[in-house]
Design a protein around this motif. Sequence first.
Motif, PDB file in Angstrom:
ATOM      1  N   ALA A 106       7.367 -49.680 -54.590  1.00 59.40           N
ATOM      2  CA  ALA A 106       6.891 -48.921 -53.429  1.00 59.40           C
ATOM      3  C   ALA A 106       7.196 -47.430 -53.585  1.00 59.40           C
ATOM      4  O   ALA A 106       6.380 -46.567 -53.237  1.00 59.40           O
ATOM      5  N   ASP A 107       8.367 -47.119 -54.123  1.00 63.28           N
ATOM      6  CA  ASP A 107       8.775 -45.731 -54.307  1.00 63.28           C
ATOM      7  C   ASP A 107       7.854 -45.025 -55.306  1.00 63.28           C
ATOM      8  O   ASP A 107       7.411 -43.883 -55.089  1.00 63.28           O
ATOM      9  N   LEU A 108       7.546 -45.696 -56.409  1.00 62.06           N
ATOM     10  CA  LEU A 108       6.646 -45.101 -57.402  1.00 62.06           C
ATOM     11  C   LEU A 108       5.273 -44.821 -56.809  1.00 62.06           C
ATOM     12  O   LEU A 108       4.672 -43.766 -57.061  1.00 62.06           O
ATOM     13  N   VAL A 109       4.768 -45.760 -56.036  1.00 64.52           N
ATOM     14  CA  VAL A 109       3.458 -45.582 -55.412  1.00 64.52           C
ATOM     15  C   VAL A 109       3.453 -44.350 -54.518  1.00 64.52           C
ATOM     16  O   VAL A 109       2.524 -43.530 -54.552  1.00 64.52           O
ATOM     17  N   GLN A 110       4.502 -44.193 -53.711  1.00 67.34           N
ATOM     18  CA  GLN A 110       4.564 -43.045 -52.801  1.00 67.34           C
ATOM     19  C   GLN A 110       4.634 -41.729 -53.559  1.00 67.34           C
ATOM     20  O   GLN A 110       4.074 -40.717 -53.122  1.00 67.34           O
ATOM     21  N   ARG A 111       5.342 -41.729 -54.688  1.00 68.60           N
ATOM     22  CA  ARG A 111       5.526 -40.491 -55.438  1.00 68.60           C
ATOM     23  C   ARG A 111       4.303 -40.112 -56.270  1.00 68.60           C
ATOM     24  O   ARG A 111       4.073 -38.918 -56.522  1.00 68.60           O
ATOM     25  N   LEU A 112       3.539 -41.086 -56.728  1.00 72.62           N
ATOM     26  CA  LEU A 112       2.516 -40.812 -57.721  1.00 72.62           C
ATOM     27  C   LEU A 112       1.078 -40.898 -57.206  1.00 72.62           C
ATOM     28  O   LEU A 112       0.165 -40.388 -57.861  1.00 72.62           O
ATOM     29  N   LEU A 113       0.858 -41.548 -56.077  1.00 73.09           N
ATOM     30  CA  LEU A 113      -0.508 -41.675 -55.555  1.00 73.09           C
ATOM     31  C   LEU A 113      -0.721 -40.704 -54.401  1.00 73.09           C
ATOM     32  O   LEU A 113       0.150 -40.543 -53.542  1.00 73.09           O
ATOM     33  N   ALA A 114      -1.877 -40.077 -54.393  1.00 69.96           N
ATOM     34  CA  ALA A 114      -2.221 -39.148 -53.321  1.00 69.96           C
ATOM     35  C   ALA A 114      -2.838 -39.912 -52.152  1.00 69.96           C
ATOM     36  O   ALA A 114      -3.496 -40.943 -52.334  1.00 69.96           O
ATOM     37  N   ALA A 115      -2.622 -39.406 -50.951  1.00 71.87           N
ATOM     38  CA  ALA A 115      -3.184 -40.034 -49.760  1.00 71.87           C
ATOM     39  C   ALA A 115      -4.706 -40.071 -49.850  1.00 71.87           C
ATOM     40  O   ALA A 115      -5.346 -39.097 -50.256  1.00 71.87           O
ATOM     41  N   GLY A 116      -5.275 -41.232 -49.508  1.00 67.74           N
ATOM     42  CA  GLY A 116      -6.717 -41.372 -49.477  1.00 67.74           C
ATOM     43  C   GLY A 116      -7.369 -41.547 -50.834  1.00 67.74           C
ATOM     44  O   GLY A 116      -8.603 -41.546 -50.924  1.00 67.74           O
ATOM     45  N   ASP A 117      -6.573 -41.696 -51.893  1.00 68.20           N
ATOM     46  CA  ASP A 117      -7.122 -41.878 -53.246  1.00 68.20           C
ATOM     47  C   ASP A 117      -6.995 -43.354 -53.619  1.00 68.20           C
ATOM     48  O   ASP A 117      -5.893 -43.820 -53.927  1.00 68.20           O
ATOM     49  N   PRO A 118      -8.083 -44.113 -53.604  1.00 67.81           N
ATOM     50  CA  PRO A 118      -7.982 -45.568 -53.816  1.00 67.81           C
ATOM     51  C   PRO A 118      -7.567 -45.931 -55.243  1.00 67.81           C
ATOM     52  O   PRO A 118      -8.049 -45.354 -56.217  1.00 67.81           O
ATOM     53  N   HIS A 119      -6.669 -46.895 -55.332  1.00 71.80           N
ATOM     54  CA  HIS A 119      -6.242 -47.452 -56.619  1.00 71.80           C
ATOM     55  C   HIS A 119      -6.115 -48.964 -56.449  1.00 71.80           C
ATOM     56  O   HIS A 119      -5.006 -49.501 -56.388  1.00 71.80           O
ATOM     57  N   PRO A 120      -7.243 -49.666 -56.380  1.00 73.51           N
ATOM     58  CA  PRO A 120      -7.181 -51.111 -56.152  1.00 73.51           C
ATOM     59  C   PRO A 120      -6.402 -51.864 -57.225  1.00 73.51           C
ATOM     60  O   PRO A 120      -5.769 -52.882 -56.933  1.00 73.51           O
ATOM     61  N   SER A 121      -6.415 -51.374 -58.463  1.00 73.50           N
ATOM     62  CA  SER A 121      -5.665 -52.036 -59.528  1.00 73.50           C
ATOM     63  C   SER A 121      -4.156 -51.953 -59.285  1.00 73.50           C
ATOM     64  O   SER A 121      -3.415 -52.884 -59.617  1.00 73.50           O
ATOM     65  N   VAL A 122      -3.708 -50.842 -58.739  1.00 72.59           N
ATOM     66  CA  VAL A 122      -2.283 -50.698 -58.423  1.00 72.59           C
ATOM     67  C   VAL A 122      -1.909 -51.639 -57.281  1.00 72.59           C
ATOM     68  O   VAL A 122      -0.863 -52.294 -57.303  1.00 72.59           O
ATOM     69  N   PHE A 123      -2.781 -51.711 -56.270  1.00 67.80           N
ATOM     70  CA  PHE A 123      -2.548 -52.652 -55.169  1.00 67.80           C
ATOM     71  C   PHE A 123      -2.436 -54.077 -55.713  1.00 67.80           C
ATOM     72  O   PHE A 123      -1.506 -54.813 -55.380  1.00 67.80           O
TER      73      PHE A 123
END
Length: 253
Positions: free
Chosen positions: A98-115
Amino acid sequence: MPHLTDRAICIRHWDFSETSQTVSLLCRSSGIMRGLAKGAKRAGGRFSGGIDLLTCGEVVAIVKPGRELSTLTDWSLQRTWRSLRIDLAANQVAYYMADLVQRLLAAGDPHPSVFDAIIEGLDAIESGRSPHLAALTFQWMLLEDLGYRPRLDLDDGAPVTVSFIADTGSFSVAPGNGGWKVRRSTVEFLVRTAELVDAHRQGGRGREASAMFAHLDAAPKDSVARGNRLLAAYLRHIVGAPLGTMRALFPEL
């Protein structure tokens, strides 16, 4: 104002008042969304008694252009993972994801593979797989999805110890290059990991992730540990700052 309905996992939450919450959700189709859930903690409300960290559900929200917080109108809880609440290693790995996701993904930028990778990792842990394997595959999938996949090409005659150059995400056998010393066997293990991840992804969502984890189950624990540490150090370099969740998992870093 447009309404959004999406599958989401809660990656952070805060109390807004005695009955309300603000949350950060990773939505499969919409990316990270931050929202306010008014009355979320009221019994019998529309939010399943509150949105807990690292739970998965269907969210309905009103998205207001130009506003940092969306208004959540409904949360239907779909998935929880009991192991995260009773096993320390599982908890640490999940918080790290969860921490990595918050640090590396921008708001509103979809990454379905990460999900999908988070869900698969948490499912693997819940089924009894090693949390460290879940961390390994998630870190690799995240790096790949964000365009930071390490280059694992080494000549057959490469020495026992090589260097990893974080700025280029590649390995070198040249002396005095200032890179991180890495065992060649660790690179070979990551090559096998990459092959398994690639085969899983090429099979699509219909291919069970359990097959990928089953092959990795036989890997030596020290290979998994060294591979995990290298990917974590690389991610720390990309983030540009140490992560508390990373220190908990990899104190030697």
